[in-house]
Write an enzyme that holds these catalytic residues in place. Structure first.
Site: not given
Ligand code: AMP
Length: 227
Positions: A21, A96, A135, A168, A179
């Site tokens: 994404k 999400r 990554r 990360r 996750r």
């Molecule tokens: P990402 O970078 O999109 O993988 O997001 C990293 C982390 O941020 C996720 O594992 C969640 O803990 C939190 N997060 C990101 N987007 C959301 C969302 N839309 N709703 C809830 N938690 C989120």
């Protein structure tokens, strides 16, 4: 874009963690000239600047859990109301959950806007695990690399801007499994949510970056007449 007059485009990138994404969202952002909003990046910026929201979000993110809906929704909507989003945006990692998707619909409706298309990057879980655990990311330009699949020319250094790469915290194997579980329980229902209103467009995200990019641009052309 060839459309005339005032157009706006609200695209959602759906897909598990590691589905591409971020990479594809950056490409689409450049291609369409509209910003990409990544909820994960917004949280990481808050954590980095040690805000109250950052402290709160960190505890959830570290465990591979989702940050509560109300906090996430208001953070993303604040970002979406900034002037650079007046012609739309590419949402990466938001919504999400079904309540987030419903809130987004309501908020957009209040602004006389609507979702244009949901691009769903489908990738097998085994591939996601492999991608996430290897990554490396650039903190400055956001570029993404992989120890095996897409190594940078010089280990630990971004090919594009020369800054240091990092892994990360939540890309560690135990958190990745959590996750993915959260994704299948809380986020996958969104596919049905958007499919039933005819907005879902599925793309094979297991292909190369270039192939996925080609399919996404094709989808924008055929579904929206854009590009
Ligand atoms: P990402 O970078 O999109 O993988 O997001 C990293 C982390 O941020 C996720 O594992 C969640 O803990 C939190 N997060 C990101 N987007 C959301 C969302 N839309 N709703 C809830 N938690 C989120």
């Amino acid at each position: 874009m060839s459309n005339q007059g005032m157009w706006s485009l609200y695209l959602i990138l759906l897909g598990g963690p590691g589905a591409g994404k971020g990479t594809q969202g950056q490409m689409l952002s450049t291609y369409l000239g509209i910003p990409r909003i990544s909820s994960g990046d917004l949280f990481r910026e808050h954590i980095h600047s040690r805000t109250d929201l950052g402290r709160l979000a960190q505890s959830f993110i570290e465990q591979g859990a989702l940050v509560p809906d109300d906090i996430t929704i208001s953070m993303v909507m604040d970002r979406l109301d900034r002037p650079d989003c007046r012609r739309g945006t590419i949402l990466d990692g938001f919504p999400r959950t079904v309540p987030q998707a419903e809130a987004l619909d309501d908020e957009l409706r209040r602004r006389a806007k609507q979702i244009s298309l949901v691009l769903d990057l489908q990738v097998a879980f085994q591939i996601l695990i492999e991608r996430l655990t290897g990554r490396w990311l650039c903190r400055v330009c956001g570029a993404s690399f992989h120890t095996k699949l897409r190594p940078p020319a010089m280990a630990g250094i971004c090919d594009f801007c020369g800054n240091t790469l990092f892994q990360r915290e939540d890309d560690h194997p135990e958190t990745v499994v959590q996750r993915l579980e959260v994704y299948s329980h809380q986020t996958e229902p969104l596919r049905q949510f958007y499919a039933q209103v005819g907005l879902l467009h599925v793309v094979d995200g297991g292909q190369s970056v270039e192939e996925v990019q080609r399919d996404l641009i094709q989808a924008l052309k055929t579904r929206l007449g854009v590009g």
